[in-house]
Design an enzyme around this catalytic site. Structure first.
Site, PDB file in Angstrom:
ATOM      1  N   ALA A  49       0.825  -1.214   0.000  1.00 39.53           N
ATOM      2  CA  ALA A  49       0.000   0.000   0.000  1.00 39.53           C
ATOM      3  C   ALA A  49       0.856   1.260   0.000  1.00 39.53           C
ATOM      4  O   ALA A  49       0.950   1.972  -0.999  1.00 39.53           O
ATOM      5  CB  ALA A  49      -0.948  -0.007   1.198  1.00 39.53           C
ATOM      6  N   SER A 103       0.894  -4.710  -4.370  1.00 36.51           N
ATOM      7  CA  SER A 103      -0.213  -3.768  -4.515  1.00 36.51           C
ATOM      8  C   SER A 103      -1.572  -4.464  -4.611  1.00 36.51           C
ATOM      9  O   SER A 103      -2.310  -4.319  -5.570  1.00 36.51           O
ATOM     10  CB  SER A 103       0.005  -2.889  -5.758  1.00 36.51           C
ATOM     11  N   CYS A 130      -7.950  -5.515   2.267  1.00 33.53           N
ATOM     12  CA  CYS A 130      -9.202  -5.233   2.971  1.00 33.53           C
ATOM     13  C   CYS A 130     -10.408  -5.879   2.287  1.00 33.53           C
ATOM     14  O   CYS A 130     -11.477  -6.000   2.889  1.00 33.53           O
ATOM     15  CB  CYS A 130      -9.420  -3.730   3.080  1.00 33.53           C
ATOM     16  N   ASN A 185      -1.924   4.967   2.527  1.00 37.54           N
ATOM     17  CA  ASN A 185      -1.866   5.737   1.290  1.00 37.54           C
ATOM     18  C   ASN A 185      -1.609   7.224   1.563  1.00 37.54           C
ATOM     19  O   ASN A 185      -0.910   7.890   0.789  1.00 37.54           O
ATOM     20  CB  ASN A 185      -3.155   5.552   0.503  1.00 37.54           C
ATOM     21  N   TYR A 242     -29.663  18.204   2.942  1.00 40.79           N
ATOM     22  CA  TYR A 242     -30.959  17.697   3.425  1.00 40.79           C
ATOM     23  C   TYR A 242     -31.923  17.494   2.272  1.00 40.79           C
ATOM     24  O   TYR A 242     -32.134  18.358   1.426  1.00 40.79           O
ATOM     25  CB  TYR A 242     -31.609  18.652   4.425  1.00 40.79           C
TER      26      TYR A 242
END
Length: 566
Positions: free
Chosen positions: A13, A41, A45, A316, A437
């Protein structure tokens, strides 16, 4: 001027990010990245989601968005730097500015020179000192091969019964993945709650109920002492200090440890990881470090010590900071909030900043609140309930930490809180942010703002409340009356499992005050305790001085409830 030589150790990473960024800034630099593995690389995750079946090709973790494999040739051609795989750094010679390396395929050793050295050595899954970890059908989950072989063996052997050792973030993801694969799953954790060190116990208890509802058997507060196997060397059970749990499949995820041995041997300062400054420089200014091998400073240095939080997102950021500094355009990395989020079945669970446990340990005078409610207006079909727990410093009202859990969109609110903490915002700052909203996305007053309002009210003495554990303690001592201010139909469907409950709907409370004793403690509640708060204010105005409302209402209650008419 001599060509700048930059050597990077580690290629998952931080390493690739540093190299790619540096070649953009300094096209003439001689940048070399070495990696002891053959893969570089990759998106570690994503491993639990491959196991779950979210995507079918494991190569998605090692390829670009358009399907190009991230190989040494790819980085040479597209990014312009050299990659040497299957090569391990064995010693740093700071006096000569060289690194001794071993080529793992041949066993040959050589030395690589550098002007600037970057340590991106990552972290390794912690292997607890217990027997049986080398048995067959025992997996860690840090490499694409781990995920690929686990899926293959589930199919090939018909594995049925899994034990997940560890209830951290990876444990949450893997428990769901294995359930989705059709396995029975037991999760074992030595601490008496899930996500220890990430969530406070009250929020963890709320999530635990959801895990159990999704058929995860929880074994909490028990330490794993060993794994047993059969004559063929396959795991058959996990032994704790209290029992043996049958298993034909075990996944171990009990934390990560920084790979800082190379740095220590070189005499660089380390403490639970490599120590770096805001430019990611180590104690040797020509040697940088980033990613899972380093310790990060907490964003608010006045309230928290450095912490080890290994995350790909942080790695990163480190890579960019390192490349920028080497290139002469300094962009200091200020630190982290300790922000993390995980999907646990239908729940979004996460935290940013400090927990109550951390705040107490640091001696901070703080206030906290748990708010519960829907993430959108109640009339929207996609409205879902969730909890927000918020902490603020009593001294300056700055937001210290936020936790979220539930089916509602907690990640959005967590990011708002992380930004507030990053910039040193107060409760009032958070409540006043001009958030987007519209009914498909949030109520007119966003839940994170409502939570800030409630905590502000609590700190100002307007809202008097108790959390679910404080409420349960008083109930267990039989020293409190619960005042249920819900409507009659709500009361018929669900009741608190407690004999001293008085039911008076909120709309009738002012006319029925004479039914409530004044010589005992009273805790008001409703579904989410909005009405519970209103009842507390009505009673207080009427002279009741021993009244509180229960934070989060019965929706946040992690203990027994009586479901009637269900």
């Amino acid at each position: 001027m001599a060509q700048l030589r930059v050597l990077i150790i580690g290629g998952v990473a931080c390493g690739p990010k540093t190299a790619s960024r540096l070649k953009r800034l300094c096209p003439d630099a001689d940048v070399t990245m070495i990696e002891r593995d053959s893969l570089i690389s990759y998106g570690a995750c994503g491993l639990p989601y491959y196991v779950e079946g979210e995507f079918l090709n494991i190569n998605a973790l090692t390829h670009t968005q358009v399907g190009l494999p991230r190989t040494a040739d790819f980085f040479q051609r597209t990014k312009g730097f050299k990659v040497i795989t299957r090569t391990e750094a064995i010693r740093i010679h700071r006096d000569k500015k060289t690194v001794a390396v071993k080529h793992l395929e041949t066993g040959e050793t050589s030395e690589l020179p550098y002007d600037k050295l970057v340590l991106a050595t990552g972290g390794s899954a912690f292997r607890p000192p217990i027997p049986g970890l080398d048995l067959k059908n025992v997996w860690f989950m840090t490499h694409p091969e781990h995920a690929r072989t686990l899926v293959e063996e589930i199919k090939a052997q018909g594995l049925e019964t899994a034990v997940m050792v560890g209830a951290g973030l990876i444990g949450m993801e893997m428990a769901e993945a294995l359930i989705q694969r059709g396995l029975n799953v037991t999760m074992v954790e030595m601490v008496d709650q899930i996500l220890p060190g990430i969530l406070d116990k009250d929020i963890a208890a709320y999530v635990q109920t959801h895990l159990e509802d999704n058929d995860v058997e929880l074994v909490l507060g028990e330490r794993v002492v060993g794994l047993d196997g059969d004559e063929a060397g396959r795991v058959t059970s996990v032994r704790t200090d209290r029992r043996a749990i049958p298993a034909d499949c075990v996944v171990v995820a009990v934390g990560t440890r920084p790979n800082d041995e190379l740095a220590k041997a070189a005499g660089l300062f380390c403490d639970r990881g490599i120590l770096v400054n805001e430019n990611c420089q180590t104690s040797d200014p020509d040697i940088y470090a980033g990613g899972d091998c380093v310790v990060n400073r907490f964003i608010n240095k006045t309230v928290a010590q450095p912490m080890y939080v290994p995350l790909g997102s942080t790695a990163n950021k480190h890579g960019r900071t390192i490349a920028n500094h080497i290139a002469g355009c300094q962009t200091p990395f200020p630190g982290i909030n300790g922000t993390g989020v995980v999907k646990a079945f239908d729940y979004t669970v996460g935290r940013t900043g400090l927990t109550e446990t951390m705040a107490r340990r640091l001696g901070i005078d703080y206030a906290s609140i748990v708010w519960g409610g829907p993430d959108r207006p109640h009339y929207m079909k996609k409205a879902r309930y969730f909890l927000i727990k918020m902490l603020a410093d009593k001294r300056d009202r700055k937001v210290l930490g936020v936790q979220v859990a539930g089916a509602g969109d907690g990640a959005k609110r967590l990011d708002v809180a992380a930004s507030t903490i990053y910039y040193g915002g107060t409760l009032e700052d958070l409540a006043d942010i001009d958030l987007a909203y519209a009914p498909p996305f949030s109520p007119p007053i966003d839940p994170i703002a409502v939570c800030a309002h409630v905590l502000s009210n609590k700190m100002d003495g307007i809202a008097r409340c108790l959390n679910v554990y404080e409420t349960k303690e008083r109930m267990d001592r039989k020293e409190v009356i619960l005042l249920d201010v819900r409507e009659p139909d709500e009361n018929k469907m669900l009741k608190m499992a407690y004999e001293r409950v008085v039911h008076i709907p909120l709309g009738e409370l002012r006319e029925r005050l004479n039914e409530i004793p004044r010589d005992t403690d009273i805790i008001t509640f409703c579904k989410i305790s909005l009405r519970g708060y209103e009842a507390q204010r009505i009673l207080q105005a009427a002279g009741f001085d021993r009244v509180w409302f229960m934070e989060g209402g019965h929706e946040a209650w992690p203990f027994e409830l009586d479901y009637l008419g269900m």
